[in-house]
Design a protein around this motif. Sequence first.
Motif, PDB file in Angstrom:
ATOM      1  N   ARG A  78       0.685  -1.179  -0.071  1.00  0.00           N
ATOM      2  CA  ARG A  78       0.063  -0.141   0.040  1.00  0.00           C
ATOM      3  C   ARG A  78       0.615   1.371  -0.079  1.00  0.00           C
ATOM      4  O   ARG A  78       0.486   2.371  -0.354  1.00  0.00           O
ATOM      5  CB  ARG A  78      -0.968  -0.071   1.147  1.00  0.00           C
ATOM      6  N   ARG A 114       1.613   6.653  -0.607  1.00  0.00           N
ATOM      7  CA  ARG A 114       0.350   5.885  -0.863  1.00  0.00           C
ATOM      8  C   ARG A 114       0.605   5.495  -2.089  1.00  0.00           C
ATOM      9  O   ARG A 114       0.834   6.369  -2.956  1.00  0.00           O
ATOM     10  CB  ARG A 114      -0.677   6.580  -0.550  1.00  0.00           C
ATOM     11  N   LYS A 126      -0.951   3.621  -5.765  1.00  0.00           N
ATOM     12  CA  LYS A 126      -2.248   3.299  -6.401  1.00  0.00           C
ATOM     13  C   LYS A 126      -1.928   1.955  -6.762  1.00  0.00           C
ATOM     14  O   LYS A 126      -1.104   1.439  -7.465  1.00  0.00           O
ATOM     15  CB  LYS A 126      -2.350   4.246  -7.866  1.00  0.00           C
ATOM     16  N   GLN A 158      -3.705  -1.756  -8.124  1.00  0.00           N
ATOM     17  CA  GLN A 158      -4.847  -2.346  -8.981  1.00  0.00           C
ATOM     18  C   GLN A 158      -4.770  -3.626  -8.611  1.00  0.00           C
ATOM     19  O   GLN A 158      -3.504  -4.415  -9.032  1.00  0.00           O
ATOM     20  CB  GLN A 158      -4.868  -1.907 -10.427  1.00  0.00           C
ATOM     21  N   THR A 205       6.335   1.402 -11.056  1.00  0.00           N
ATOM     22  CA  THR A 205       5.506   0.422 -10.965  1.00  0.00           C
ATOM     23  C   THR A 205       6.021  -0.883 -10.208  1.00  0.00           C
ATOM     24  O   THR A 205       7.266  -1.115 -10.829  1.00  0.00           O
ATOM     25  CB  THR A 205       4.793   0.036 -12.264  1.00  0.00           C
TER      26      THR A 205
END
Length: 58
Positions: free
Chosen positions: A28, A36, A38, A40, A55
């Motif tokens: 997280r 924080r 993002k 998915q 990422t």
Amino acid sequence: MFCDRCGNQAAEGDHTACAAARELEPPRFCPECRRRMKVQVVPTGWTASCVEHGTRTA
């Protein structure tokens, strides 16, 4: 470095519960900057993105 589940300093405190939870869920927080991320979640895995560090996938 920061805990990628709770966002606190990785070297401070007990992160045993965080490590157990991370086996089942994505990170997280970015472990490098504590932002924080993002996240998915898809049936085949997850993707977590930090605006500063990119990422991470599983």
